[in-house]
Write a protein that holds these residues in place. Sequence first.
Motif, mmCIF file in Angstrom:
data_model
loop_
_atom_site.group_PDB
_atom_site.id
_atom_site.type_symbol
_atom_site.label_atom_id
_atom_site.label_comp_id
_atom_site.label_asym_id
_atom_site.label_seq_id
_atom_site.Cartn_x
_atom_site.Cartn_y
_atom_site.Cartn_z
ATOM 1 N N ASP A 78 0.916 -1.166 0.038
ATOM 2 C CA ASP A 78 0.215 -0.062 -0.053
ATOM 3 C C ASP A 78 0.777 1.239 0.067
ATOM 4 O OD1 ASP A 78 -2.254 -1.470 -0.079
ATOM 5 O OD2 ASP A 78 -2.503 -1.471 2.068
ATOM 6 N N GLU A 81 2.194 1.832 -3.512
ATOM 7 C CA GLU A 81 1.424 2.680 -4.291
ATOM 8 C C GLU A 81 1.209 3.991 -3.980
ATOM 9 O OE1 GLU A 81 -0.460 1.289 -7.106
ATOM 10 O OE2 GLU A 81 0.834 -0.346 -6.667
ATOM 11 N N ASP A 139 -4.863 2.750 -8.057
ATOM 12 C CA ASP A 139 -3.902 1.777 -7.605
ATOM 13 C C ASP A 139 -4.578 0.536 -8.594
ATOM 14 O OD1 ASP A 139 -3.274 -0.798 -6.556
ATOM 15 O OD2 ASP A 139 -3.695 -0.159 -4.505
#
Length: 325
Positions: A78, A81, A139
Motif C-alpha cells: 500500500d 502504491e 491503484d
Amino acid sequence: MAHTEDDWQPLLQRLRSGPMFEKWHWLQYNFSPHHYREPYFARVTLDALLACDRAMSGFADDMLGRLERIGGRDRNLDDYEQIKQWLGELLVVHHFVTYPWTSPVTFDHEPVADGSKQNPEMTVNAPSFRLGIEVKTPDLRALGERRKSADWQLLDRMPGMRESLSGDVALPQDNPIKDFLRSADSKFAGFRADDPTFRSVLIIVWDDFINEPLSALLSPSSGLLTPNSFDKLSDGSRRTYPNVDALVLLRHQHQFVEGMANRPPLDQRDSFLDYGRPGAFPFNALVACPDGQPLGEALVTALHTVPPHPTLGAEYIPAETVMWI
C-alpha cells in the motif's frame, strides 16, 4: 535545467535527518548517504523537485514531507502504491512548470477556490487564462491480477455481453474513472464559478493498458462521456461534468516502477519523470469532455497529447472485450 550535487544537498539533508531514516521506507536506499554517487532515482527526483520549487516556493519541502510519511511498514505494498501516486503528481507538475509557455505565467500548488475545501493539484495562471490540473494515479494491482487470471475482460457494460462469454470473465473497471470525473468536477466548480475563462484538465496516470480508461469514457454502449453513460441521475438522465474540459490519459505507471529500481525508462522517454513529447511513444491521449469548454489551441499544445485514433495502435481504441491467451 539540471542541478548540481550542491543544489541537492539541502533536500538530501532534510530527508536524511527525518522520518525516512528512522523507520523502514521503500526509498531509503535511493536517498542513502552511503553511495559514491547519488542513485539515478534520487538525481531525477531531486532535479524535478528543485525545478518545481523555483516556480512554487515551498513545493519541495511539502512534497518531501508527504513522501517521508509514506513509510514505517516493512515492504508494505500500500505504501508502494502511495509513492507511485506521489510520483504521478510530481510528473505532471514538473511538466507544466518547465513547459515553455509563450506568455508570462505563474503557478499555484493546491489552490482552493472561495467557499470550497477541495483543491486540485495546481493552476497555471496567465493573463488570458487560468488552467486547473487534477492528477489521479489509481491503484491497478487488483486489475493487473485479473488480467493475468481471466479468460475474458469486459471493457464496457454492453447488455448481454457477460452472459455470452464462457470461462472466467473480468468485469469492467470503470467505477474509478467515474469517481475521478465526479471528484474533478467538484474541485473545479468553484474556480469556474469565479472565472468563466477558467479551463480544466483531469490527468489520469494509468499503465500500458489505456484502452481500459478509454473504453470507460468513450464506449458507445456505456461510456461516461456518451449518451449511454452508465453514470445516471435519479431521473435516468446522464450525469454531466460541466467543470471538466478535457482528460489526459498517460501510459506511465510502469515507468515509476523502473525508476524506483534505478533502471532506465522504457520506450521514448528520457527518464521516469519524462511526461512525454509530441510524437514520442507511448502517446498521451486527449479526450475532450462534451460537457465542458474548449481548451483552445495553446492549451492543447501544452498538454503534449493526441486524440485517440486506430492508427496509434489497439490501445487507443475503445473496445468491448479483451480475450487473454
